[in-house]
Design a protein around this motif. Structure first.
Motif, short mmCIF file in Angstrom:
data_model
loop_
_atom_site.label_atom_id
_atom_site.label_comp_id
_atom_site.label_asym_id
_atom_site.label_seq_id
_atom_site.Cartn_x
_atom_site.Cartn_y
_atom_site.Cartn_z
N GLU A 117 28.46 11.34 -63.65
CA GLU A 117 28.01 12.42 -63.71
C GLU A 117 29.00 13.62 -64.03
N THR A 122 27.45 15.13 -67.57
CA THR A 122 27.54 16.43 -67.77
C THR A 122 28.46 17.04 -68.65
N LEU A 213 27.59 20.07 -58.97
CA LEU A 213 27.37 19.50 -60.23
C LEU A 213 26.06 20.83 -60.65
N SER A 217 21.80 18.78 -64.16
CA SER A 217 22.33 17.24 -63.58
C SER A 217 21.04 16.44 -63.29
#
Length: 329
Positions: A117, A122, A213, A217
């Motif tokens: 991630e 992302t 994040l 996300s």
């Protein structure tokens, strides 16, 4: 909480980590669990930051006098501290029937999901800020893209299987969150309402996922489905991080540092001004030269990387226009 402290005074220990961001004492997903582990053990320490070597696998590390425990040795710093009899929260838990399975979920499935991630799933702004924001733009940019490529290789992601691997990573994370939510229930910790190294690792993962994040996300959205995990994380964040200045808790202080990861005596504390300047040892001169030429070495690595990658199909790297949206502030 039980702990075993060696002959050294605990106050002499320094944790060297990456810098704080997103309201966390260190935003590095590997450094934060170590910070939390020592806080859970009520183990006093000083916190120092090293931003010269953003891609060093030695960080985080702990040092005290001639003692040093690096992240890339003996399964990590926490395991070193346990084996060396300095601090051990796990002595009563490792025989628990579900210890191994929970450890595997946290250290494998969830660790892979957060890595994916941050670097791939992302836009990369969070990862860039954590690791490369102190570097000049050209070096930081290329090192970031190099790490994205490395992460894809480590996770087995290619142009042909990218969608399948993404689904698999998120599916495993969803299963892990569900199992850990059930295991946690309304307890304060994962095992017998007492902290362990797995709490430190899991809590570090959750806090980075929640605070570092972006709102878009996918991993963050899957975590937010489990209210008890979010309550667990925010409660411990308040107790361990936001209440860090309380006299009842372990004391630490941030000491910005540019020192080189090394073995040997600690030199993080500033020297009294009244002492005369001493001649540097050969070891100190070597480390100073290493720090001095680090940027030059990184630039050479960048040029070599660009030269090697020039032979690959640009599609393998999947470097599209979205990469231009990375923040370099």
């Amino acid at each position: 909480m039980e702990q075993v402290v060696g002959e050294r005074e605990a106050e002499e220990f320094t944790v060297v980590a990456r810098k704080p961001y997103f309201g966390l004492p260190t935003a590095c997903p590997i450094c934060l669990p170590l910070f939390i582990y020592l806080k859970l053990a009520h183990f006093p320490f000083r916190l120092s930051f090293n931003s010269i070597f953003p891609d060093s696998d030695q960080i985080p590390y702990v040092e005290s006098g001639t003692y040093v425990a690096y992240n890339n040795e003996n399964s990590g710093v926490v395991e070193c501290l346990k084996k060396d009899g300095i601090v051990d929260l796990d002595s009563e838990f490792q025989s628990a029937p579900d210890w191994v399975s929970i450890q595997a979920m946290i250290n494998s499935w969830l660790a892979d999901a957060l890595t994916y991630e941050l670097w791939v799933g992302t836009d990369g702004r969070s990862a860039y800020k954590i690791y490369y924001s102190d570097l000049s733009w050209p070096i930081g940019k290329v090192l970031f893209l190099k790490q994205v490529y490395s992460v894809k290789q480590r996770l087995g992601i290619t142009k042909d299987n990218a969608e399948h691997r993404e689904d698999e990573i998120y599916r495993r994370a969803k299963i892990a969150y569900g199992a850990l939510s059930t295991k946690l229930g309304e307890q304060n910790f994962l095992f017998d309402d007492r902290p362990s190294s797995l709490d430190a690792t899991f809590l570090g993962h959750v806090l980075v996922t929640l605070h570092a994040l972006p709102d878009t996300s996918v991993l963050r959205s899957k975590l937010l489905e489990h209210d008890n995990i979010v309550r667990y994380a925010e409660k411990l964040k308040t107790e361990l991080i936001e209440s860090g200045s309380s006299s009842s808790g372990p004391q630490f202080r941030s000491v910005p540092s540019s020192s080189t990861p090394r073995k040997g005596p600690s030199n993080w504390s500033s020297k009294p001004k009244s002492k005369p300047k001493r001649e540097k040892t050969e070891e100190e001169k070597t480390f100073k030269r290493r720090a001095k030429y680090f940027l030059a070495a990184q630039l050479l690595a960048v040029l070599l990387f660009l030269s090697v990658m020039g032979g690959y199909d640009s599609g393998d790297l999947e470097l599209d226009d979205e990469d231009e949206g990375i923040s370099f502030n």
